[in-house]
Design a protein around this motif. Structure first.
Motif, short mmCIF file in Angstrom:
data_model
loop_
_atom_site.label_atom_id
_atom_site.label_comp_id
_atom_site.label_asym_id
_atom_site.label_seq_id
_atom_site.Cartn_x
_atom_site.Cartn_y
_atom_site.Cartn_z
N MET A 129 0.80 -1.18 0.00
CA MET A 129 -0.02 0.00 -0.20
C MET A 129 0.88 1.41 0.04
N ILE A 130 1.81 1.21 0.96
CA ILE A 130 2.72 2.52 0.89
C ILE A 130 3.23 2.64 -0.59
N LEU A 131 3.56 1.40 -1.26
CA LEU A 131 4.52 1.99 -2.55
C LEU A 131 3.41 2.08 -3.44
N GLY A 132 2.22 1.78 -3.52
CA GLY A 132 1.17 2.19 -4.24
C GLY A 132 0.78 3.68 -4.18
N LEU A 133 0.93 3.99 -2.86
CA LEU A 133 0.89 5.62 -2.36
C LEU A 133 1.75 6.31 -3.06
N ILE A 134 3.23 5.96 -3.00
CA ILE A 134 4.20 6.66 -3.67
C ILE A 134 4.29 6.87 -5.17
N ILE A 135 3.62 5.82 -5.78
CA ILE A 135 3.59 5.91 -7.25
C ILE A 135 2.27 6.60 -7.67
N THR A 136 1.57 6.73 -6.86
CA THR A 136 0.19 7.53 -7.09
C THR A 136 0.65 8.91 -6.88
N ALA A 137 1.32 9.34 -5.93
CA ALA A 137 1.72 10.62 -5.49
C ALA A 137 2.51 11.12 -6.55
N GLN A 138 3.37 10.26 -7.18
CA GLN A 138 4.53 10.45 -8.27
C GLN A 138 3.59 10.99 -9.31
N ARG A 139 2.67 10.23 -9.84
CA ARG A 139 1.99 10.55 -10.84
C ARG A 139 1.01 11.62 -10.65
N ALA A 140 0.61 11.99 -9.68
CA ALA A 140 0.13 13.34 -9.45
C ALA A 140 0.90 14.48 -9.46
N GLY A 141 2.40 14.21 -9.51
CA GLY A 141 3.23 15.50 -9.77
C GLY A 141 3.96 15.65 -8.75
N PHE A 142 3.94 14.77 -7.65
CA PHE A 142 4.81 15.07 -6.44
C PHE A 142 6.17 14.43 -6.61
N THR A 143 7.33 15.21 -6.30
CA THR A 143 8.67 14.67 -6.19
C THR A 143 8.71 13.59 -5.16
N LEU A 144 9.91 12.99 -5.18
CA LEU A 144 10.14 11.93 -3.96
C LEU A 144 10.32 12.63 -3.01
N ASP A 145 11.05 13.70 -3.03
CA ASP A 145 11.23 14.83 -1.79
C ASP A 145 10.05 15.21 -0.97
N GLU A 146 9.09 15.57 -1.79
CA GLU A 146 7.92 16.09 -1.33
C GLU A 146 7.22 15.00 -0.72
N ILE A 147 7.20 13.83 -1.45
CA ILE A 147 6.28 12.69 -0.79
C ILE A 147 6.96 12.36 0.63
N ARG A 148 8.32 12.38 0.69
CA ARG A 148 8.95 12.00 1.73
C ARG A 148 8.42 12.78 2.97
N THR A 149 8.64 14.14 2.71
CA THR A 149 8.26 15.05 3.86
C THR A 149 6.76 14.75 4.07
N LEU A 150 5.88 14.28 3.30
CA LEU A 150 4.39 14.38 3.66
C LEU A 150 4.14 12.98 4.20
N LEU A 151 4.88 11.93 3.94
CA LEU A 151 4.69 10.29 4.18
C LEU A 151 4.84 10.58 5.77
N PRO A 152 4.06 10.09 6.81
CA PRO A 152 4.38 9.70 7.96
C PRO A 152 4.82 8.30 8.06
N SER A 153 5.48 8.20 9.22
CA SER A 153 6.01 6.84 9.37
C SER A 153 4.70 5.80 9.68
N ASP A 154 3.75 6.53 10.26
CA ASP A 154 2.53 5.57 10.70
C ASP A 154 1.42 6.02 9.66
N LEU A 155 1.08 5.13 8.82
CA LEU A 155 0.09 5.56 7.70
C LEU A 155 -1.24 6.24 8.51
N THR A 156 -1.49 5.94 9.61
CA THR A 156 -2.59 6.24 10.18
C THR A 156 -2.60 7.52 10.84
N HIS A 157 -1.37 8.19 10.94
CA HIS A 157 -1.14 9.53 11.52
C HIS A 157 -0.39 10.50 10.77
N TRP A 158 -1.51 11.18 9.65
CA TRP A 158 -1.09 12.25 8.94
C TRP A 158 -0.98 13.31 9.18
#
Lengths: 169, 169
Positions: B45-74
């Motif tokens: 799921m996490i990887l799916g989230l990452i590639i979805t975010a990428q497709r939406a135009g986010f850089t890996l850097d942006e994704i990293r700062t947004l992704l919480p370690s715990d998927l339930t705590h954004w």
DNA sequence: CCTAACCTTGAAGCTAACTTCAAGGTCAAG
DNA sequence: CTTGACCTTGAAGTTAGCTTCAAGGTTAGG
């Protein structure tokens, strides 16, 4: 005209101009006895043309193959073809952008549509599940390509769907 | 689950998964006694989230700062902010694309609008002059940025308007 | 005649997002 | 016990479009 002057008039840096020469975009630059490059006034126009083409989404490679050595002798057919294809590329990208934008808007709405009786964690899971369900995963869109994304000074890229068989060989 | 299996399920290559771990996008991967990485089912799921975010135009850097370690705590606020800004970026790009497209269409028309009494060379000059006149040269658009340009496998970039004073220091 | 601003070259660096390579460990099947 | 598929690591390569650097030649002004 020396390279510094050309740089000023075209708005490019001297290094960029030399780079263009290096990759064969600017050919047959004249040289003074001291080794300095010397350019005809026409060069300003050529550079203007190049940066205009770049802004329109052409790569330097594409520009090089289209640019005739003599500005008055274009390959009319190839040029028209390239222009037409570039427009198609842009349109394809516009479609993609519209989808991405819609996707993000839906996502925002979905996040905010948290049922009163659901806690954040559960909502996060709900949203995530929805999102991934929307994304057929590994869909390999395979359309045209285009490069057109700066506005100011950025470099970027993107490349999902490049997959290599992890499978048996 | 070992990395190969995760790769299959997520549609990414093992190298790409390792790379994501390396840049801190996937943290705290488990290890088996033999050193092999091991992943929980959630990783898909996490990887799916990452590639979805990428497709939406986010850089890996942006994704990293947004992704919480715990998927339930954004970080709800930061996430909303990022989504909103990304939408604005997309819209800015859409504007640019629309302009580029129009520009190319006008160019095509202009080329075809050669007066009967004008030869190709003169027409080329006419079109060129028109085109460069349209382009205020060195306009430095300076807007937001976005990366969103693959569809299939491309890398690209674009970056005009980076200028350094060629002037006296 | 000196100095600062210009010019020259080739090579290396930058960014993003990966892949590829080299060299080697692990493991299940036959 | 060998083979082949899988795993490990760190380092280097890739692409596009430049910039920056190092080391040096040239030239106009004062």
């Amino acid at each position: 005209m020396k390279i510094g002057e050309l740089a000023q008039q075209s708005g490019l840096t001297p290094s960029r101009i030399r780079f263009y020469e290096q990759i064969g975009l600017l050919k047959a630059v004249g040289r003074r006895p001291n080794g300095y490059r010397t350019y005809p006034p026409q060069a300003v126009m050529i550079l203007g043309l190049i940066i205009t083409a770049q802004r329109a989404g052409f790569t330097l490679d594409e520009i090089r193959t289209l640019l005739p050595s003599d500005l008055t002798h274009w390959d009319h057919a190839a040029l028209m073809d390239a222009l037409t294809r570039k427009i198609a590329d842009i349109e394809a990208l516009q479609v993609r952008l519209t989808q991405s934008r819609a996707h993000l808007l839906r996502l925002i709405e979905d996040i905010q549509a948290r049922p009163d009786d659901m806690d954040c964690a559960a909502n996060a899971h709900r949203v995530l599940t929805n999102m991934l369900a929307e994304n057929p995963e590994a869909l390999d869109v395979t359309s045209g390509d285009i490069r057109l994304l700066d506005t100011k000074d950025r470099r970027q890229s993107l490349s999902p769907s490049r997959r290599k068989k992890t499978a048996p060989r």
